[in-house]
Design a protein around this motif. Structure first.
Motif, PDB file in Angstrom:
ATOM      1  N   UNK A  74       0.815  -1.216   0.000  1.00  0.00           N
ATOM      2  CA  UNK A  74       0.000   0.000   0.000  1.00  0.00           C
ATOM      3  C   UNK A  74       0.848   1.265   0.000  1.00  0.00           C
ATOM      4  N   UNK A  75       2.088   1.215   0.516  1.00  0.00           N
ATOM      5  CA  UNK A  75       2.905   2.432   0.560  1.00  0.00           C
ATOM      6  C   UNK A  75       3.422   2.830  -0.825  1.00  0.00           C
ATOM      7  N   UNK A  76       4.087   1.937  -1.593  1.00  0.00           N
ATOM      8  CA  UNK A  76       4.465   2.346  -2.950  1.00  0.00           C
ATOM      9  C   UNK A  76       3.254   2.722  -3.804  1.00  0.00           C
ATOM     10  N   UNK A  77       2.137   2.027  -3.582  1.00  0.00           N
ATOM     11  CA  UNK A  77       0.927   2.371  -4.329  1.00  0.00           C
ATOM     12  C   UNK A  77       0.460   3.780  -3.969  1.00  0.00           C
ATOM     13  N   UNK A  78       0.494   4.115  -2.678  1.00  0.00           N
ATOM     14  CA  UNK A  78       0.093   5.453  -2.242  1.00  0.00           C
ATOM     15  C   UNK A  78       1.027   6.511  -2.808  1.00  0.00           C
ATOM     16  N   UNK A  79       2.326   6.209  -2.854  1.00  0.00           N
ATOM     17  CA  UNK A  79       3.288   7.165  -3.409  1.00  0.00           C
ATOM     18  C   UNK A  79       3.001   7.430  -4.881  1.00  0.00           C
ATOM     19  N   UNK A 192      -0.453   4.283   5.011  1.00  0.00           N
ATOM     20  CA  UNK A 192       0.379   4.518   3.822  1.00  0.00           C
ATOM     21  C   UNK A 192      -0.042   5.799   3.113  1.00  0.00           C
ATOM     22  N   UNK A 193      -1.356   5.998   2.987  1.00  0.00           N
ATOM     23  CA  UNK A 193      -1.854   7.218   2.343  1.00  0.00           C
ATOM     24  C   UNK A 193      -1.464   8.456   3.142  1.00  0.00           C
ATOM     25  N   UNK A 194      -1.469   8.337   4.473  1.00  0.00           N
ATOM     26  CA  UNK A 194      -1.094   9.487   5.304  1.00  0.00           C
ATOM     27  C   UNK A 194       0.384   9.824   5.131  1.00  0.00           C
ATOM     28  N   UNK A 211      -3.055  17.418  10.332  1.00  0.00           N
ATOM     29  CA  UNK A 211      -4.001  18.525  10.365  1.00  0.00           C
ATOM     30  C   UNK A 211      -5.050  18.364   9.281  1.00  0.00           C
ATOM     31  N   UNK A 212      -5.913  19.359   9.112  1.00  0.00           N
ATOM     32  CA  UNK A 212      -6.994  19.262   8.118  1.00  0.00           C
ATOM     33  C   UNK A 212      -6.494  18.994   6.699  1.00  0.00           C
ATOM     34  N   UNK A 213      -5.403  19.661   6.300  1.00  0.00           N
ATOM     35  CA  UNK A 213      -4.892  19.464   4.943  1.00  0.00           C
ATOM     36  C   UNK A 213      -4.449  18.019   4.735  1.00  0.00           C
ATOM     37  N   UNK A 214      -3.668  17.484   5.668  1.00  0.00           N
ATOM     38  CA  UNK A 214      -3.179  16.110   5.534  1.00  0.00           C
ATOM     39  C   UNK A 214      -4.338  15.120   5.564  1.00  0.00           C
ATOM     40  N   UNK A 215      -5.338  15.370   6.376  1.00  0.00           N
ATOM     41  CA  UNK A 215      -6.498  14.482   6.433  1.00  0.00           C
ATOM     42  C   UNK A 215      -7.245  14.474   5.105  1.00  0.00           C
ATOM     43  N   UNK A 216      -7.453  15.662   4.529  1.00  0.00           N
ATOM     44  CA  UNK A 216      -8.146  15.723   3.223  1.00  0.00           C
ATOM     45  C   UNK A 216      -7.319  15.038   2.143  1.00  0.00           C
ATOM     46  N   UNK A 217      -6.046  15.306   2.157  1.00  0.00           N
ATOM     47  CA  UNK A 217      -5.168  14.725   1.135  1.00  0.00           C
ATOM     48  C   UNK A 217      -5.079  13.207   1.303  1.00  0.00           C
ATOM     49  N   UNK A 218      -5.074  12.726   2.538  1.00  0.00           N
ATOM     50  CA  UNK A 218      -5.053  11.283   2.779  1.00  0.00           C
ATOM     51  C   UNK A 218      -6.277  10.611   2.163  1.00  0.00           C
ATOM     52  N   UNK A 219      -7.443  11.204   2.371  1.00  0.00           N
ATOM     53  CA  UNK A 219      -8.678  10.638   1.803  1.00  0.00           C
ATOM     54  C   UNK A 219      -8.624  10.640   0.284  1.00  0.00           C
ATOM     55  N   UNK A 220      -8.095  11.728  -0.293  1.00  0.00           N
ATOM     56  CA  UNK A 220      -8.006  11.815  -1.751  1.00  0.00           C
ATOM     57  C   UNK A 220      -7.035  10.764  -2.292  1.00  0.00           C
ATOM     58  N   UNK A 221      -5.932  10.547  -1.603  1.00  0.00           N
ATOM     59  CA  UNK A 221      -4.954   9.557  -2.053  1.00  0.00           C
ATOM     60  C   UNK A 221      -5.544   8.148  -1.983  1.00  0.00           C
ATOM     61  N   UNK A 222      -6.296   7.847  -0.936  1.00  0.00           N
ATOM     62  CA  UNK A 222      -6.933   6.531  -0.846  1.00  0.00           C
ATOM     63  C   UNK A 222      -7.901   6.307  -2.012  1.00  0.00           C
ATOM     64  N   UNK A 223      -8.629   7.350  -2.385  1.00  0.00           N
ATOM     65  CA  UNK A 223      -9.527   7.216  -3.544  1.00  0.00           C
ATOM     66  C   UNK A 223      -8.730   6.957  -4.821  1.00  0.00           C
ATOM     67  N   UNK A 224      -7.623   7.683  -4.981  1.00  0.00           N
ATOM     68  CA  UNK A 224      -6.802   7.514  -6.180  1.00  0.00           C
ATOM     69  C   UNK A 224      -6.135   6.136  -6.197  1.00  0.00           C
TER      70      UNK A 224
END
Length: 250
Positions: A74-79, A192-194, A211-224
């Motif tokens: 999941x980590x290389x995939x998240x990257x 991994x997304x975080x 923080x809020x930015x990292x949380x939003x970006x984490x959710x977006x990365x999981x979707x991607x």
């Protein structure tokens, strides 16, 4: 021919030979690291110099190499989902992403980069931080060498081992131990997304206290991650099959 003229010609030949020697040296560097795991990167060394200059004599970096098989997929995939969704199909430079980033930045707002994972490996392992044209030219040269000499899997393996996930925290194993108290092969998809979410600025954002930015970006990365095919993406990469072209970044 007079002595001064001979000396000038000798020096001219040496100057002309220098680029050839440097090109050969860099090619040997890249060829060796296809098989040898780097014990240190220039970025890590530069961070120590930075700490020394700031009077922080107690600074220590965290880094421990782990083969890709011992890192949660999941980590290389998240990257890839976060940094370079065309990783499987480009040859080091994503011209489409560069043009989109240029158009986005021209409109103002948060600056967007377009460096591929291959470019970041070239920069992190072989070069120093900076924005000079000389460094950018060397980055392009090393990127060409890395793409020519390493399989995609090796590029990805080196990237997740040398990427900075926090101040002085380099690579998957050090990040997993530092922020989640576990080994890299036990990372969850969300963790991994975080970690991937802080990659643009690991000293500004925290994987441990998102923080809020990292949380939003984490959710977006999981979707991607799901959008580009999940674990099957890495399986296709291992088989040398084309990946999913997306061209978008969370």
């Amino acid at each position: 021919m007079s002595g001064p003229r001979r000396r000038r010609r000798r020096w001219l030949r040496r100057l002309l030979l220098l680029p050839v020697l440097l090109a050969l040296f860099s090619a040997l560097q890249v060829a060796a690291l296809r098989f040898v795991d780097p014990p240190l990167s220039l970025f890590m060394a530069a961070r120590h110099v930075e700490a020394w200059r700031a009077g922080d004599g107690g600074f220590r970096h965290a880094y421990r190499w782990r083969d890709l098989e011992r890192i949660a997929p999941t980590l290389p995939l998240a990257a890839i989902a976060a940094e370079d969704q065309n990783f499987a199909v480009h040859r080091g430079f994503d011209l489409e992403a560069i043009e989109k980033a240029r158009e986005h930045n021209a409109r103002g707002g948060r600056l967007r980069g377009a460096s591929t994972i291959s470019q970041q490996v070239a920069k992190n392992v072989f070069l120093w931080n900076g924005r000079s044209w000389i460094r950018k030219g060397l980055e392009a040269w090393y990127t060409v060498l890395v793409e020519a000499m390493w399989p995609k899997r090796r590029i990805l393996e080196v990237y997740v081992n040398v990427a900075e996930f926090g101040d002085g925290v380099y690579g998957a194993q050090a990040a997993a131990r530092t922020f989640f108290g576990k080994d890299a092969d036990a990372l969850s998809s969300a963790e991994s997304a975080r970690l991937a979410a802080v990659l643009p600025s690991p000293r500004r954002y925290s994987a441990a206290r998102p923080g809020p930015y990292v949380q939003r970006r984490t959710s977006a990365i999981e979707r991607q991650m799901r959008q580009i095919g999940g674990a099957t993406y890495l399986e296709r990469l291992d088989r040398g099959e084309p990946g999913v072209r997306s061209g978008s970044r969370p």
